[in-house]
Design a protein around this motif. Sequence first.
Motif, PDB file in Angstrom:
ATOM      1  N   PRO A 103       0.839  -1.205   0.000  1.00  0.00           N
ATOM      2  CA  PRO A 103       0.000   0.000   0.000  1.00  0.00           C
ATOM      3  C   PRO A 103       0.868   1.246   0.000  1.00  0.00           C
ATOM      4  O   PRO A 103       1.938   1.270   0.610  1.00  0.00           O
ATOM      5  N   LYS A 104       0.400   2.296  -0.679  1.00  0.00           N
ATOM      6  CA  LYS A 104       1.183   3.533  -0.790  1.00  0.00           C
ATOM      7  C   LYS A 104       1.158   4.310   0.517  1.00  0.00           C
ATOM      8  O   LYS A 104       0.194   4.259   1.265  1.00  0.00           O
ATOM      9  N   GLY A 105       2.234   5.052   0.759  1.00  0.00           N
ATOM     10  CA  GLY A 105       2.303   5.917   1.918  1.00  0.00           C
ATOM     11  C   GLY A 105       2.853   5.210   3.146  1.00  0.00           C
ATOM     12  O   GLY A 105       3.219   4.043   3.093  1.00  0.00           O
ATOM     13  N   CYS A 106       2.918   5.961   4.235  1.00  0.00           N
ATOM     14  CA  CYS A 106       3.448   5.440   5.498  1.00  0.00           C
ATOM     15  C   CYS A 106       2.304   4.949   6.383  1.00  0.00           C
ATOM     16  O   CYS A 106       1.351   5.689   6.648  1.00  0.00           O
ATOM     17  N   THR A 172       5.344  13.589   2.025  1.00  0.00           N
ATOM     18  CA  THR A 172       5.563  12.692   0.880  1.00  0.00           C
ATOM     19  C   THR A 172       4.680  11.460   0.995  1.00  0.00           C
ATOM     20  O   THR A 172       4.218  10.932  -0.014  1.00  0.00           O
ATOM     21  N   SER A 173       4.420  11.017   2.210  1.00  0.00           N
ATOM     22  CA  SER A 173       3.511   9.877   2.409  1.00  0.00           C
ATOM     23  C   SER A 173       2.133  10.192   1.858  1.00  0.00           C
ATOM     24  O   SER A 173       1.531   9.381   1.142  1.00  0.00           O
ATOM     25  N   SER A 174       1.639  11.370   2.173  1.00  0.00           N
ATOM     26  CA  SER A 174       0.312  11.749   1.705  1.00  0.00           C
ATOM     27  C   SER A 174       0.290  11.877   0.184  1.00  0.00           C
ATOM     28  O   SER A 174      -0.659  11.449  -0.478  1.00  0.00           O
ATOM     29  N   LEU A 175       1.348  12.449  -0.382  1.00  0.00           N
ATOM     30  CA  LEU A 175       1.404  12.587  -1.839  1.00  0.00           C
ATOM     31  C   LEU A 175       1.539  11.220  -2.515  1.00  0.00           C
ATOM     32  O   LEU A 175       0.934  10.982  -3.574  1.00  0.00           O
ATOM     33  N   ALA A 176       2.321  10.333  -1.916  1.00  0.00           N
ATOM     34  CA  ALA A 176       2.437   8.981  -2.468  1.00  0.00           C
ATOM     35  C   ALA A 176       1.080   8.296  -2.438  1.00  0.00           C
ATOM     36  O   ALA A 176       0.671   7.644  -3.402  1.00  0.00           O
ATOM     37  N   ARG A 177       0.380   8.451  -1.320  1.00  0.00           N
ATOM     38  CA  ARG A 177      -0.959   7.882  -1.200  1.00  0.00           C
ATOM     39  C   ARG A 177      -1.874   8.441  -2.277  1.00  0.00           C
ATOM     40  O   ARG A 177      -2.733   7.739  -2.790  1.00  0.00           O
ATOM     41  N   GLY A 178      -1.691   9.709  -2.596  1.00  0.00           N
ATOM     42  CA  GLY A 178      -2.519  10.357  -3.601  1.00  0.00           C
ATOM     43  C   GLY A 178      -2.134  10.022  -5.022  1.00  0.00           C
ATOM     44  O   GLY A 178      -2.769  10.515  -5.945  1.00  0.00           O
ATOM     45  N   GLY A 179      -1.078   9.210  -5.191  1.00  0.00           N
ATOM     46  CA  GLY A 179      -0.772   8.729  -6.527  1.00  0.00           C
ATOM     47  C   GLY A 179       0.434   9.345  -7.204  1.00  0.00           C
ATOM     48  O   GLY A 179       0.724   9.023  -8.347  1.00  0.00           O
ATOM     49  N   ARG A 180       1.172  10.220  -6.518  1.00  0.00           N
ATOM     50  CA  ARG A 180       2.367  10.794  -7.136  1.00  0.00           C
ATOM     51  C   ARG A 180       3.424   9.711  -7.291  1.00  0.00           C
ATOM     52  O   ARG A 180       3.525   8.799  -6.467  1.00  0.00           O
ATOM     53  N   SER A 181       4.230   9.859  -8.323  1.00  0.00           N
ATOM     54  CA  SER A 181       5.234   8.838  -8.622  1.00  0.00           C
ATOM     55  C   SER A 181       6.444   8.969  -7.700  1.00  0.00           C
ATOM     56  O   SER A 181       6.685  10.017  -7.097  1.00  0.00           O
ATOM     57  N   LEU A 188      12.100  15.943  -4.562  1.00  0.00           N
ATOM     58  CA  LEU A 188      11.931  16.948  -3.511  1.00  0.00           C
ATOM     59  C   LEU A 188      13.024  16.873  -2.454  1.00  0.00           C
ATOM     60  O   LEU A 188      13.205  17.812  -1.673  1.00  0.00           O
ATOM     61  N   VAL A 189      13.741  15.754  -2.426  1.00  0.00           N
ATOM     62  CA  VAL A 189      14.752  15.557  -1.383  1.00  0.00           C
ATOM     63  C   VAL A 189      15.843  16.621  -1.473  1.00  0.00           C
ATOM     64  O   VAL A 189      16.276  17.175  -0.452  1.00  0.00           O
ATOM     65  N   ASN A 190      16.257  16.931  -2.695  1.00  0.00           N
ATOM     66  CA  ASN A 190      17.310  17.934  -2.864  1.00  0.00           C
ATOM     67  C   ASN A 190      16.902  19.273  -2.275  1.00  0.00           C
ATOM     68  O   ASN A 190      17.737  19.998  -1.730  1.00  0.00           O
ATOM     69  N   ILE A 191      15.634  19.610  -2.409  1.00  0.00           N
ATOM     70  CA  ILE A 191      15.157  20.861  -1.813  1.00  0.00           C
ATOM     71  C   ILE A 191      15.185  20.772  -0.303  1.00  0.00           C
ATOM     72  O   ILE A 191      15.664  21.662   0.393  1.00  0.00           O
ATOM     73  N   ALA A 192      14.660  19.661   0.211  1.00  0.00           N
ATOM     74  CA  ALA A 192      14.485  19.532   1.661  1.00  0.00           C
ATOM     75  C   ALA A 192      15.820  19.570   2.409  1.00  0.00           C
ATOM     76  O   ALA A 192      15.927  20.215   3.461  1.00  0.00           O
ATOM     77  N   VAL A 193      16.828  18.875   1.894  1.00  0.00           N
ATOM     78  CA  VAL A 193      18.094  18.781   2.643  1.00  0.00           C
ATOM     79  C   VAL A 193      18.813  20.117   2.729  1.00  0.00           C
ATOM     80  O   VAL A 193      19.733  20.276   3.549  1.00  0.00           O
ATOM     81  N   GLU A 194      18.405  21.093   1.915  1.00  0.00           N
ATOM     82  CA  GLU A 194      19.044  22.411   1.995  1.00  0.00           C
ATOM     83  C   GLU A 194      18.677  23.130   3.287  1.00  0.00           C
ATOM     84  O   GLU A 194      19.212  24.207   3.575  1.00  0.00           O
TER      85      GLU A 194
ATOM     86  N   ALA B 167       3.516  19.209  -0.146  1.00  0.00           N
ATOM     87  CA  ALA B 167       4.001  18.139   0.731  1.00  0.00           C
ATOM     88  C   ALA B 167       4.215  18.670   2.141  1.00  0.00           C
ATOM     89  O   ALA B 167       3.828  18.036   3.128  1.00  0.00           O
ATOM     90  N   PHE B 168       4.807  19.855   2.226  1.00  0.00           N
ATOM     91  CA  PHE B 168       5.059  20.461   3.539  1.00  0.00           C
ATOM     92  C   PHE B 168       3.759  20.615   4.325  1.00  0.00           C
ATOM     93  O   PHE B 168       3.688  20.284   5.516  1.00  0.00           O
ATOM     94  N   LEU B 169       2.712  21.078   3.647  1.00  0.00           N
ATOM     95  CA  LEU B 169       1.442  21.307   4.346  1.00  0.00           C
ATOM     96  C   LEU B 169       0.740  19.998   4.706  1.00  0.00           C
ATOM     97  O   LEU B 169       0.075  19.910   5.739  1.00  0.00           O
ATOM     98  N   HIS B 170       0.862  18.990   3.840  1.00  0.00           N
ATOM     99  CA  HIS B 170       0.353  17.680   4.237  1.00  0.00           C
ATOM    100  C   HIS B 170       1.108  17.180   5.469  1.00  0.00           C
ATOM    101  O   HIS B 170       0.535  16.529   6.344  1.00  0.00           O
ATOM    102  N   GLY B 171       2.389  17.485   5.528  1.00  0.00           N
ATOM    103  CA  GLY B 171       3.191  17.077   6.678  1.00  0.00           C
ATOM    104  C   GLY B 171       2.755  17.769   7.953  1.00  0.00           C
ATOM    105  O   GLY B 171       2.548  17.124   8.990  1.00  0.00           O
ATOM    106  N   THR B 172       2.563  19.075   7.892  1.00  0.00           N
ATOM    107  CA  THR B 172       2.113  19.778   9.098  1.00  0.00           C
ATOM    108  C   THR B 172       0.712  19.302   9.492  1.00  0.00           C
ATOM    109  O   THR B 172       0.389  19.243  10.677  1.00  0.00           O
ATOM    110  N   SER B 173      -0.099  18.948   8.487  1.00  0.00           N
ATOM    111  CA  SER B 173      -1.434  18.422   8.798  1.00  0.00           C
ATOM    112  C   SER B 173      -1.333  17.156   9.646  1.00  0.00           C
ATOM    113  O   SER B 173      -2.038  17.001  10.647  1.00  0.00           O
TER     114      SER B 173
END
Lengths: 197, 197
Positions: A103-106, A172-181, A188-194, B167-173
Motif C-alpha cells: 500500500p502507498k504511503g506510510c 511525501t507519504s500523503s502525496l504517495a498515497r494520492g498517486g504521485r510517482s 523533492l529531497v534535494n530541496i528539503a536537505v538544503e 508536501a510540507f502542508l500535508h506534513g504539518t497536517s
Amino acid sequence: MAGGRQREFSQQKALESAMQVFWKKGFVGASLTDLTTSMGINKPSMYSAFGNKEQLFVKATQYYIDRYASPPFDLLSGDEPIKQRVARYLRSVISSQCHSDKPKGCYISLCVAESEGEQFPESAAEIVEQANHFGENALTDFFRTEQSSGNLAAGTSAEKLGRYFIAFLHGTSSLARGGRSEDELLALVNIAVEAIV
Amino acid sequence: MAGGRQREFSQQKALESAMQVFWKKGFVGASLTDLTTSMGINKPSMYSAFGNKEQLFVKATQYYIDRYASPPFDLLSGDEPIKQRVARYLRSVISSQCHSDKPKGCYISLCVAESEGEQFPESAAEIVEQANHFGENALTDFFRTEQSSGNLAAGTSAEKLGRYFIAFLHGTSSLARGGRSEDELLALVNIAVEAIV
DNA sequence: TTTTTAATGTACCGATCGGTATGATTGATG
DNA sequence: CATCAATCATACCGATCGGTACATTAAAAA
C-alpha cells in the motif's frame, strides 16, 4: 504436558498479511473477513492466536515499526557529509512509501489520520503516538549529535530540524498515497536537505 | 406549483456539521447516527436533502474546499516579497490545521489517507483527487507567474516548488493531527520558505 | 377552507459488523 | 495404541450498519 494439534499457519506471515490490510484500509475499514481472508485463516484461529481485532492491530503496528519504519534510520550513520546521509535516509523512506507491491504511503501516517475517531482503540492510539515520537526523537537526537560533532551550525535548532524532516516525510507519504510517482517525490529531497546549514 | 411543508433546518448549517463529523471520523468511521445527531435532524430528512451518505460526503467535501481550503490562496497576492507572501499563506493554513474548535489537520489530507480503501466511494475519491490537484496546480501556477515576473530564479522548477510546499502542508497536517502545537508547526515555516531562491 | 405537496418522527428492513459456542480433526504425549 | 490438549471449520450471536415505508404534521396553492 503441552500436547495438541499444531498450528497450521505461520504467525509472522499472518501478521504481515494483516498489517498490509490495515495499511491499505485502516483499522475501521479493515473487516475481520478482509483480515482473515488475507491471512488465509478462519476467525477462531485469528482470535486464538492474536486475541481480538484491536490486539491484532497493535501487533501489526509493532511489526511495521520493527520491520519497515526502523531500519532506514541506520542510513543516517556513516562518514559521508551530513546532507548526503540525510538525503540517503529520506530517499529510502520515500521509496518505501512508493513501493508498488505494498500500500502507498506510510502506515503510521495513516494511523495518525484515523486515530482521532472514537472507533480507534486507545491501545492502538498509544502505540501510534509512541512510534511517532520515536521517529521524531531519533531525528532530533541525530541532529544534536551531529551538532556536537561540528557537522551542523551551532545556531540551528536540532528539534526544529527533526520536526521539519518528519513533517516532510509525512507530506511525501500523503502525496504517495494520492498517486504521485516515486520520481516526483524523490526530486523533492534535494530541496528539503538544503534546510541543513 | 411548489407547495408543501417548509424545511425546518438550514442545509448549510447541516452541511457544516456533517463536514466536521467527516473531518474528525473519516467517511467510513462516521455513521449515519453520528452525522444526523450532529446535524440535528433525522435520517429521512438527511436522505431527502442530500441523497445518501456518499452524496452528503461529496457535498461536505466541496463545502470544505470552498469554505476552508480555497481562501488562503488569496494571501499569495500582494506587493510584499515572495517569501513573505508564501510564509503568510503557509502560516494561515497551519493555523487552520490547529484551530482548537475544529478537528485537527487538513480534511483533504485525511481523505487521501482513507481513499485507498474499497469502502471509500468513487465519487468521493474523484473530488478529493480533484481538490488535491487544484491545490498543487494553484501553487505551481503561482510560482510560474512569480518566475515570469522575475521574483524567482529562472533555474528553479515551479512544479517542484509547488509540490514541495503541498508536501510540507500535508506534513504539518499530519503533525497537527498527532497533537503538535500550532507554535511548533509555525516555527517550521521559516525553514520551508528558504526553498524559494 | 379545502386540497396538495413536502418534511418530520418512528419503527423497521436486510446485510454486515466484531466476536463465539460447538463439535470434528489433528498430533504430541503417556 | 489410547489419551488429551489444542486447532480447525461451521454455524451462529446481538449490535450496528446504511437505507426506507409509513403515517403524521405543517404550510403553500387552489
